[in-house]
Scaffold this motif. Structure first.
Motif, PDB file in Angstrom:
ATOM      1  N   LEU A  79       0.826  -1.194   0.000  1.00 31.17           N
ATOM      2  CA  LEU A  79       0.000   0.000   0.000  1.00 31.17           C
ATOM      3  C   LEU A  79       0.869   1.256   0.000  1.00 31.17           C
ATOM      4  O   LEU A  79       1.839   1.352   0.745  1.00 31.17           O
ATOM      5  CB  LEU A  79      -0.914   0.001   1.230  1.00 31.17           C
ATOM      6  CG  LEU A  79      -1.904  -1.159   1.318  1.00 31.17           C
ATOM      7  CD1 LEU A  79      -2.633  -1.132   2.635  1.00 31.17           C
ATOM      8  CD2 LEU A  79      -2.890  -1.099   0.165  1.00 31.17           C
ATOM      9  N   ARG A  80       0.512   2.188  -0.838  1.00 31.41           N
ATOM     10  CA  ARG A  80       1.162   3.496  -0.844  1.00 31.41           C
ATOM     11  C   ARG A  80       0.184   4.492  -1.455  1.00 31.41           C
ATOM     12  O   ARG A  80      -0.684   4.127  -2.248  1.00 31.41           O
ATOM     13  CB  ARG A  80       2.465   3.468  -1.630  1.00 31.41           C
ATOM     14  CG  ARG A  80       2.334   3.035  -3.082  1.00 31.41           C
ATOM     15  CD  ARG A  80       3.696   2.975  -3.752  1.00 31.41           C
ATOM     16  NE  ARG A  80       3.580   2.585  -5.140  1.00 31.41           N
ATOM     17  CZ  ARG A  80       3.534   1.332  -5.566  1.00 31.41           C
ATOM     18  NH1 ARG A  80       3.606   0.345  -4.687  1.00 31.41           N
ATOM     19  NH2 ARG A  80       3.421   1.046  -6.841  1.00 31.41           N
ATOM     20  N   LEU A  81       0.335   5.745  -1.085  1.00 31.09           N
ATOM     21  CA  LEU A  81      -0.538   6.786  -1.608  1.00 31.09           C
ATOM     22  C   LEU A  81       0.047   7.339  -2.901  1.00 31.09           C
ATOM     23  O   LEU A  81       1.190   7.790  -2.931  1.00 31.09           O
ATOM     24  CB  LEU A  81      -0.694   7.915  -0.578  1.00 31.09           C
ATOM     25  CG  LEU A  81      -1.512   7.592   0.669  1.00 31.09           C
ATOM     26  CD1 LEU A  81      -1.635   8.835   1.545  1.00 31.09           C
ATOM     27  CD2 LEU A  81      -2.888   7.082   0.311  1.00 31.09           C
ATOM     28  N   GLU A 104      -2.784   4.954   8.623  1.00 27.69           N
ATOM     29  CA  GLU A 104      -1.491   5.539   8.966  1.00 27.69           C
ATOM     30  C   GLU A 104      -0.840   6.201   7.755  1.00 27.69           C
ATOM     31  O   GLU A 104      -0.132   7.204   7.897  1.00 27.69           O
ATOM     32  CB  GLU A 104      -0.575   4.468   9.566  1.00 27.69           C
ATOM     33  CG  GLU A 104      -1.046   4.026  10.952  1.00 27.69           C
ATOM     34  CD  GLU A 104      -0.190   2.925  11.553  1.00 27.69           C
ATOM     35  OE1 GLU A 104       0.641   2.345  10.809  1.00 27.69           O
ATOM     36  OE2 GLU A 104      -0.354   2.641  12.760  1.00 27.69           O
ATOM     37  N   LEU A 105      -1.070   5.658   6.551  1.00 23.21           N
ATOM     38  CA  LEU A 105      -0.575   6.312   5.339  1.00 23.21           C
ATOM     39  C   LEU A 105      -1.198   7.698   5.174  1.00 23.21           C
ATOM     40  O   LEU A 105      -0.585   8.594   4.591  1.00 23.21           O
ATOM     41  CB  LEU A 105      -0.896   5.465   4.103  1.00 23.21           C
ATOM     42  CG  LEU A 105       0.010   4.271   3.808  1.00 23.21           C
ATOM     43  CD1 LEU A 105      -0.539   3.471   2.639  1.00 23.21           C
ATOM     44  CD2 LEU A 105       1.432   4.722   3.505  1.00 23.21           C
ATOM     45  N   HIS A 106      -2.407   7.876   5.687  1.00 21.36           N
ATOM     46  CA  HIS A 106      -3.091   9.165   5.608  1.00 21.36           C
ATOM     47  C   HIS A 106      -2.786  10.051   6.814  1.00 21.36           C
ATOM     48  O   HIS A 106      -3.438  11.091   7.009  1.00 21.36           O
ATOM     49  CB  HIS A 106      -4.607   8.950   5.502  1.00 21.36           C
ATOM     50  CG  HIS A 106      -5.059   8.489   4.148  1.00 21.36           C
ATOM     51  ND1 HIS A 106      -4.942   7.177   3.724  1.00 21.36           N
ATOM     52  CD2 HIS A 106      -5.607   9.165   3.097  1.00 21.36           C
ATOM     53  CE1 HIS A 106      -5.421   7.069   2.494  1.00 21.36           C
ATOM     54  NE2 HIS A 106      -5.826   8.247   2.092  1.00 21.36           N
ATOM     55  N   GLY A 156      -6.306  12.567   0.594  1.00 22.49           N
ATOM     56  CA  GLY A 156      -5.855  11.191   0.396  1.00 22.49           C
ATOM     57  C   GLY A 156      -6.472  10.573  -0.841  1.00 22.49           C
ATOM     58  O   GLY A 156      -6.752  11.268  -1.818  1.00 22.49           O
ATOM     59  N   LYS A 210      -9.040   3.978  -1.195  1.00 22.81           N
ATOM     60  CA  LYS A 210      -8.367   3.357  -0.053  1.00 22.81           C
ATOM     61  C   LYS A 210      -9.113   3.653   1.249  1.00 22.81           C
ATOM     62  O   LYS A 210      -9.276   2.770   2.105  1.00 22.81           O
ATOM     63  CB  LYS A 210      -6.920   3.828   0.042  1.00 22.81           C
ATOM     64  CG  LYS A 210      -6.009   3.239  -1.040  1.00 22.81           C
ATOM     65  CD  LYS A 210      -4.567   3.625  -0.817  1.00 22.81           C
ATOM     66  CE  LYS A 210      -3.638   2.873  -1.778  1.00 22.81           C
ATOM     67  NZ  LYS A 210      -3.885   3.190  -3.172  1.00 22.81           N
ATOM     68  N   GLU A 221      -2.973   0.109   8.130  1.00 19.19           N
ATOM     69  CA  GLU A 221      -1.903   0.612   7.267  1.00 19.19           C
ATOM     70  C   GLU A 221      -2.378   1.782   6.422  1.00 19.19           C
ATOM     71  O   GLU A 221      -1.665   2.766   6.249  1.00 19.19           O
ATOM     72  CB  GLU A 221      -1.378  -0.516   6.380  1.00 19.19           C
ATOM     73  CG  GLU A 221      -0.142  -0.127   5.587  1.00 19.19           C
ATOM     74  CD  GLU A 221       0.578  -1.323   5.000  1.00 19.19           C
ATOM     75  OE1 GLU A 221       1.405  -1.121   4.091  1.00 19.19           O
ATOM     76  OE2 GLU A 221       0.323  -2.456   5.448  1.00 19.19           O
ATOM     77  N   ILE A 222      -3.605   1.690   5.899  1.00 22.80           N
ATOM     78  CA  ILE A 222      -4.132   2.781   5.073  1.00 22.80           C
ATOM     79  C   ILE A 222      -4.328   4.038   5.905  1.00 22.80           C
ATOM     80  O   ILE A 222      -3.972   5.152   5.482  1.00 22.80           O
ATOM     81  CB  ILE A 222      -5.459   2.362   4.412  1.00 22.80           C
ATOM     82  CG1 ILE A 222      -5.220   1.247   3.395  1.00 22.80           C
ATOM     83  CG2 ILE A 222      -6.115   3.561   3.730  1.00 22.80           C
ATOM     84  CD1 ILE A 222      -6.494   0.682   2.791  1.00 22.80           C
ATOM     85  N   HIS A 258      -2.867  12.872  -3.282  1.00 27.10           N
ATOM     86  CA  HIS A 258      -3.601  13.399  -2.130  1.00 27.10           C
ATOM     87  C   HIS A 258      -4.699  14.337  -2.654  1.00 27.10           C
ATOM     88  O   HIS A 258      -4.441  15.503  -2.956  1.00 27.10           O
ATOM     89  CB  HIS A 258      -2.664  14.164  -1.182  1.00 27.10           C
ATOM     90  CG  HIS A 258      -1.699  13.287  -0.460  1.00 27.10           C
ATOM     91  ND1 HIS A 258      -0.594  12.736  -1.071  1.00 27.10           N
ATOM     92  CD2 HIS A 258      -1.682  12.849   0.831  1.00 27.10           C
ATOM     93  CE1 HIS A 258       0.071  12.009  -0.190  1.00 27.10           C
ATOM     94  NE2 HIS A 258      -0.558  12.061   0.960  1.00 27.10           N
TER      95      HIS A 258
END
Length: 305
Positions: free
Chosen positions: A148-150, A278-280, A192, A196, A275-276, A153
């Motif tokens: 997972l990665r963004l 925290e990516l945000h 974001g 996701k 995980e998603i 945004h």
């Protein structure tokens, strides 16, 4: 290359680097003695062994590195154990709906004179089991492909997103006679990726449906608190022991007492959600008091111009 091999290689490189620093600082160091010490330490980091006197200047670093290596090895062993248990769980969970699908399809094939009502009933059951099978296969596929990665945004109106999901979940709520009345503050906007974030809320709501007692309430509340949007999903049903509240966000983790054909899964839904989030730049945690369990998701709001 496995995770354990990566950990070991990292440990070896760090130990060699520290030893090289010691060698450069102490020309008279016995390299053979140091080499034997390093080899034995890497073969069994848990074995207490006194390092050569010449390595005393970096003794604290060596101790800290050995402790970290032991901790990482234990974490890898625990994850591997959960992975093996997962495979056993999935083998059972895949077989159960597959057996049902095959059984009802054979019945439909062998009994062409079934009346329309029975045919519709058996077809519906087979379809439901096939969909469950698809969910399990999807979770199993995620085990090795979850990266997972963004990518971007964008402003996401999560108020609208949550209302839409609540509508989409109506059939699942109705099937268990659950009562869900969303209480969502309008115009909550975060930065974001919408798909996701939708997966986060979808996973949490599915968890609430799976573990809710039939006929109970499911609360979906979204509020602004300071500079954050806070989304809380609460249900009544299986109590989660306090010591398990953190573990449920680990990959491949499932509450064994809650495992069943219907609720059993790969144990990735909440790990992916965490995980998603925290990516945000947000956080997610669980609270459980008696039969009420709440998942609280905090996301930073978009700063107004």
């Amino acid at each position: 290359m496995t995770t354990l091999q990566t950990v070991l290689i990292t440990g070896i490189c760090l130990l060699l680097l520290l030893s090289l620093m010691a060698v450069l600082a102490l020309p008279g160091l016995r390299l053979r003695q140091v080499g034997r010490f390093l080899r034995e330490s890497l073969e069994d980091p848990t074995r207490e062994k006194e390092w050569p006197r010449a390595l005393n200047p970096i003794g604290a670093e060596l101790s800290a590195l050995r402790d970290r290596l032991i901790q990482q090895q234990e974490e890898v062993r625990q994850q591997e154990r959960r992975r093996q248990e997962l495979i056993a769980f999935l083998a059972h969970d895949l077989k159960t709906p597959l057996t049902s699908v095959m059984g009802y399809l054979e019945l439909l094939w062998n009994e062409p004179d079934l009346d329309r009502e029975q045919r519709v009933k058996y077809t519906g059951i087979a379809l439901d089991k096939a969909r469950r099978l698809e969910e399990l296969v999807g979770e199993f596929f995620d085990i090795n492909t979850m990266e997972l990665r963004l990518e971007h945004h964008d402003p996401i109106q999560i108020s609208f997103l949550l209302e839409q999901l609540a509508d989409e979940f109506y059939p699942l709520f109705a099937a268990k006679e659950l009562r869900c009345t969303p209480d969502i503050q309008p115009h909550l906007v975060v930065a974001g990726e919408g798909d996701k974030l939708a997966r986060v809320f979808d996973n949490v709501l599915r968890n609430a449906v799976s573990y809710s007692a039939p006929g109970g309430p499911v609360e979906l509340i979204a509020r602004q608190e300071g500079e954050n949007a806070v989304v809380t999903v609460t249900n009544e049903g299986l109590e989660i022991p306090e010591k398990e509240l953190t573990n449920i966000f680990e990959k491949f983790y499932r509450l064994d007492t809650a495992r069943s054909t219907r609720t059993g899964g790969a144990g990735l839904g909440l790990a992916i959600a965490k995980e998603i989030v925290e990516l945000h730049g947000g956080s997610i945690h669980a609270e459980s008091t008696g039969r009420r369990t709440a998942f609280v998701i905090t996301l930073p709001l978009c700063q107004k111009p």
